[in-house]
Motif scaffolding. Structure first.
Motif, PDB file in Angstrom:
ATOM      1  N   PHE A  29     -79.284  84.039 -18.864  1.00  0.00           N
ATOM      2  CA  PHE A  29     -79.811  83.441 -20.147  1.00  0.00           C
ATOM      3  C   PHE A  29     -80.970  82.224 -18.997  1.00  0.00           C
ATOM      4  CE2 PHE A  29     -76.398  84.157 -22.998  1.00  0.00           C
ATOM      5  CZ  PHE A  29     -77.880  85.199 -23.958  1.00  0.00           C
ATOM      6  N   ARG A  30     -80.486  82.163 -18.088  1.00  0.00           N
ATOM      7  CA  ARG A  30     -80.834  81.148 -17.369  1.00  0.00           C
ATOM      8  C   ARG A  30     -82.153  81.583 -17.060  1.00  0.00           C
ATOM      9  NH1 ARG A  30     -82.068  76.723 -16.363  1.00  0.00           N
ATOM     10  NH2 ARG A  30     -81.848  76.980 -14.222  1.00  0.00           N
ATOM     11  N   ALA A  31     -82.272  82.843 -16.534  1.00  0.00           N
ATOM     12  CA  ALA A  31     -83.545  83.771 -16.010  1.00  0.00           C
ATOM     13  C   ALA A  31     -84.333  84.152 -16.967  1.00  0.00           C
ATOM     14  CB  ALA A  31     -83.091  85.670 -15.936  1.00  0.00           C
ATOM     15  N   ALA A  35     -88.323  82.246 -16.722  1.00  0.00           N
ATOM     16  CA  ALA A  35     -89.260  82.823 -16.824  1.00  0.00           C
ATOM     17  C   ALA A  35     -90.400  82.153 -18.188  1.00  0.00           C
ATOM     18  CB  ALA A  35     -89.382  83.791 -17.585  1.00  0.00           C
ATOM     19  N   ALA A  36     -89.229  81.732 -19.247  1.00  0.00           N
ATOM     20  CA  ALA A  36     -90.447  81.065 -19.829  1.00  0.00           C
ATOM     21  C   ALA A  36     -90.379  79.734 -19.667  1.00  0.00           C
ATOM     22  CB  ALA A  36     -89.357  80.711 -21.276  1.00  0.00           C
ATOM     23  N   ASN A  38     -92.184  78.916 -16.682  1.00  0.00           N
ATOM     24  CA  ASN A  38     -93.356  79.628 -15.297  1.00  0.00           C
ATOM     25  C   ASN A  38     -94.360  80.274 -16.627  1.00  0.00           C
ATOM     26  OD1 ASN A  38     -91.297  78.967 -13.502  1.00  0.00           O
ATOM     27  ND2 ASN A  38     -90.924  80.562 -13.166  1.00  0.00           N
ATOM     28  N   GLU A  39     -93.653  80.044 -17.624  1.00  0.00           N
ATOM     29  CA  GLU A  39     -95.305  81.041 -18.431  1.00  0.00           C
ATOM     30  C   GLU A  39     -95.636  79.755 -19.468  1.00  0.00           C
ATOM     31  OE1 GLU A  39     -97.921  83.491 -20.467  1.00  0.00           O
ATOM     32  OE2 GLU A  39     -96.566  83.824 -18.978  1.00  0.00           O
ATOM     33  N   ALA A  40     -94.790  78.229 -19.863  1.00  0.00           N
ATOM     34  CA  ALA A  40     -95.489  77.786 -20.164  1.00  0.00           C
ATOM     35  C   ALA A  40     -96.189  76.897 -19.237  1.00  0.00           C
ATOM     36  CB  ALA A  40     -94.915  76.843 -20.852  1.00  0.00           C
ATOM     37  N   ARG A  41     -95.731  76.759 -18.085  1.00  0.00           N
ATOM     38  CA  ARG A  41     -96.500  76.030 -16.760  1.00  0.00           C
ATOM     39  C   ARG A  41     -97.770  76.993 -16.261  1.00  0.00           C
ATOM     40  NH1 ARG A  41     -92.950  76.721 -13.239  1.00  0.00           N
ATOM     41  NH2 ARG A  41     -92.044  74.441 -13.980  1.00  0.00           N
ATOM     42  N   ALA A  42     -97.527  78.643 -16.544  1.00  0.00           N
ATOM     43  CA  ALA A  42     -98.923  78.856 -16.390  1.00  0.00           C
ATOM     44  C   ALA A  42    -100.075  79.368 -17.492  1.00  0.00           C
ATOM     45  CB  ALA A  42     -98.261  80.404 -16.264  1.00  0.00           C
ATOM     46  N   LEU A  43     -99.687  78.667 -18.847  1.00  0.00           N
ATOM     47  CA  LEU A  43    -100.524  79.083 -19.679  1.00  0.00           C
ATOM     48  C   LEU A  43    -101.611  76.821 -19.546  1.00  0.00           C
ATOM     49  CD1 LEU A  43     -98.423  80.228 -23.306  1.00  0.00           C
ATOM     50  CD2 LEU A  43    -100.456  80.961 -22.236  1.00  0.00           C
ATOM     51  N   ILE A  65     -97.305  77.397 -26.237  1.00  0.00           N
ATOM     52  CA  ILE A  65     -97.134  76.729 -25.010  1.00  0.00           C
ATOM     53  C   ILE A  65     -95.524  76.206 -26.052  1.00  0.00           C
ATOM     54  CG2 ILE A  65     -96.963  74.350 -24.039  1.00  0.00           C
ATOM     55  CD1 ILE A  65     -99.702  75.261 -23.382  1.00  0.00           C
ATOM     56  N   GLU A  66     -95.770  75.850 -27.007  1.00  0.00           N
ATOM     57  CA  GLU A  66     -94.630  74.695 -28.148  1.00  0.00           C
ATOM     58  C   GLU A  66     -93.141  75.911 -27.847  1.00  0.00           C
ATOM     59  OE1 GLU A  66     -94.548  74.041 -32.522  1.00  0.00           O
ATOM     60  OE2 GLU A  66     -96.097  73.103 -31.502  1.00  0.00           O
ATOM     61  N   ARG A  67     -93.979  77.480 -28.365  1.00  0.00           N
ATOM     62  CA  ARG A  67     -92.877  78.463 -28.377  1.00  0.00           C
ATOM     63  C   ARG A  67     -92.366  78.811 -27.399  1.00  0.00           C
ATOM     64  NH1 ARG A  67     -95.748  83.205 -29.772  1.00  0.00           N
ATOM     65  NH2 ARG A  67     -97.152  82.065 -30.052  1.00  0.00           N
ATOM     66  N   GLU A  68     -92.668  78.634 -25.784  1.00  0.00           N
ATOM     67  CA  GLU A  68     -92.221  79.260 -24.376  1.00  0.00           C
ATOM     68  C   GLU A  68     -91.179  77.604 -24.190  1.00  0.00           C
ATOM     69  OE1 GLU A  68     -92.399  82.133 -22.990  1.00  0.00           O
ATOM     70  OE2 GLU A  68     -93.890  82.979 -24.152  1.00  0.00           O
ATOM     71  N   MET A  69     -91.372  77.053 -24.923  1.00  0.00           N
ATOM     72  CA  MET A  69     -90.438  76.090 -24.315  1.00  0.00           C
ATOM     73  C   MET A  69     -89.474  75.904 -25.389  1.00  0.00           C
ATOM     74  SD  MET A  69     -92.362  74.033 -21.532  1.00  0.00           S
ATOM     75  CE  MET A  69     -90.442  73.082 -21.199  1.00  0.00           C
ATOM     76  N   GLU A  70     -89.630  76.164 -26.274  1.00  0.00           N
ATOM     77  CA  GLU A  70     -88.741  76.337 -27.487  1.00  0.00           C
ATOM     78  C   GLU A  70     -87.440  77.743 -26.990  1.00  0.00           C
ATOM     79  OE1 GLU A  70     -90.536  77.154 -31.341  1.00  0.00           O
ATOM     80  OE2 GLU A  70     -90.924  75.030 -31.760  1.00  0.00           O
ATOM     81  N   HIS A  71     -88.634  78.545 -26.199  1.00  0.00           N
ATOM     82  CA  HIS A  71     -87.400  80.031 -25.814  1.00  0.00           C
ATOM     83  C   HIS A  71     -86.781  78.914 -24.217  1.00  0.00           C
ATOM     84  CE1 HIS A  71     -89.582  82.894 -27.799  1.00  0.00           C
ATOM     85  NE2 HIS A  71     -88.946  82.313 -28.357  1.00  0.00           N
ATOM     86  N   ALA A  72     -87.264  78.651 -23.862  1.00  0.00           N
ATOM     87  CA  ALA A  72     -86.908  77.816 -22.401  1.00  0.00           C
ATOM     88  C   ALA A  72     -85.573  77.282 -23.231  1.00  0.00           C
ATOM     89  CB  ALA A  72     -87.764  76.943 -21.651  1.00  0.00           C
ATOM     90  N   ALA A  73     -85.425  75.680 -23.711  1.00  0.00           N
ATOM     91  CA  ALA A  73     -84.529  75.320 -24.284  1.00  0.00           C
ATOM     92  C   ALA A  73     -83.120  75.884 -25.489  1.00  0.00           C
ATOM     93  CB  ALA A  73     -84.748  73.583 -24.813  1.00  0.00           C
ATOM     94  N   GLN A  74     -84.022  77.058 -26.102  1.00  0.00           N
ATOM     95  CA  GLN A  74     -82.318  77.590 -26.416  1.00  0.00           C
ATOM     96  C   GLN A  74     -81.510  78.533 -25.416  1.00  0.00           C
ATOM     97  OE1 GLN A  74     -84.394  80.874 -28.575  1.00  0.00           O
ATOM     98  NE2 GLN A  74     -82.604  81.386 -30.394  1.00  0.00           N
ATOM     99  N   ASN A  75     -82.267  79.333 -24.417  1.00  0.00           N
ATOM    100  CA  ASN A  75     -82.215  80.110 -23.239  1.00  0.00           C
ATOM    101  C   ASN A  75     -81.204  78.990 -22.396  1.00  0.00           C
ATOM    102  OD1 ASN A  75     -82.110  82.467 -23.514  1.00  0.00           O
ATOM    103  ND2 ASN A  75     -84.582  82.275 -23.269  1.00  0.00           N
ATOM    104  N   GLN A  76     -81.628  77.755 -22.169  1.00  0.00           N
ATOM    105  CA  GLN A  76     -81.183  76.893 -21.720  1.00  0.00           C
ATOM    106  C   GLN A  76     -79.454  76.367 -22.019  1.00  0.00           C
ATOM    107  OE1 GLN A  76     -81.384  76.516 -18.498  1.00  0.00           O
ATOM    108  NE2 GLN A  76     -79.146  74.828 -18.796  1.00  0.00           N
ATOM    109  N   SER A  77     -80.194  76.511 -23.289  1.00  0.00           N
ATOM    110  CA  SER A  77     -78.661  76.307 -24.146  1.00  0.00           C
ATOM    111  C   SER A  77     -77.428  77.082 -24.402  1.00  0.00           C
ATOM    112  CB  SER A  77     -79.222  75.794 -25.834  1.00  0.00           C
ATOM    113  OG  SER A  77     -78.386  75.293 -27.056  1.00  0.00           O
ATOM    114  N   LEU A  78     -77.937  78.451 -24.406  1.00  0.00           N
ATOM    115  CA  LEU A  78     -77.530  79.271 -24.790  1.00  0.00           C
ATOM    116  C   LEU A  78     -76.189  79.811 -22.891  1.00  0.00           C
ATOM    117  CD1 LEU A  78     -79.010  82.157 -26.777  1.00  0.00           C
ATOM    118  CD2 LEU A  78     -77.347  81.390 -27.454  1.00  0.00           C
ATOM    119  N   ALA A  79     -77.230  79.668 -22.086  1.00  0.00           N
ATOM    120  CA  ALA A  79     -76.727  79.428 -20.800  1.00  0.00           C
ATOM    121  C   ALA A  79     -75.294  78.428 -20.627  1.00  0.00           C
ATOM    122  CB  ALA A  79     -77.764  79.268 -19.923  1.00  0.00           C
TER     123      ALA A  79
END
Length: 126
Positions: A29-31, A35-36, A38-43, A65-79
């Motif tokens: 989940f952290r990885a 990754a999400a 980093n993808e948002a930053r690249a976008l 960008i919004e979707r990637e940030m949501e994925h990052a937040a969701q994965n952080q929560s799961l972690a």
């Protein structure tokens, strides 16, 4: 029939596997969160770059960008949830290990008492 010591040994093994499973999920989940991010930053960098297609399709970039940030937040929560599971699994593993060590000591003590009793009985029988 298995002894208490053998059952506890198996349970320690299972608890260690469960703990490793939760640690692996946490790392995953952290990885994914990293990754999400980093993808948002690249976008964002591509959006701000000269000559990018962002001027033609800004809504697509913003949604992605919004979707990637949501994925990052969701994965952080799961972690974070997995960290709680790791802590609980660690506590259970430690508790079972203590019970296993106690059972092993008790078994050794009983075996020693039995051996001493047999020696005393043999000496009396001579």
């Amino acid at each position: 029939m298995t002894t208490k010591q053998q059952r506890l040994k198996k349970l320690v093994h299972v608890q260690e596997q469960l703990k490793a499973f939760h640690e692996m999920r946490y790392a995953s989940f952290r990885a994914q969160a990293v990754a999400a991010e980093n993808e948002a930053r690249a976008l964002r960098e591509r959006f701000d770059a000269a000559g990018s297609m962002s001027a033609l399709f800004p809504e697509i970039y913003h949604k992605r960008i919004e979707r990637e940030m949501e994925h990052a937040a969701q994965n952080q929560s799961l972690a974070e949830q997995e960290i709680a599971y790791v802590a609980a699994a660690t506590a259970r593993t430690n508790m079972v290990e203590r019970a296993y060590r106690d059972a092993r000591r008790e078994e050794e003590r009983t075996r020693g008492d039995r051996e001493r009793l047999e020696m005393i009985q043999r000496k009396r029988g001579e």
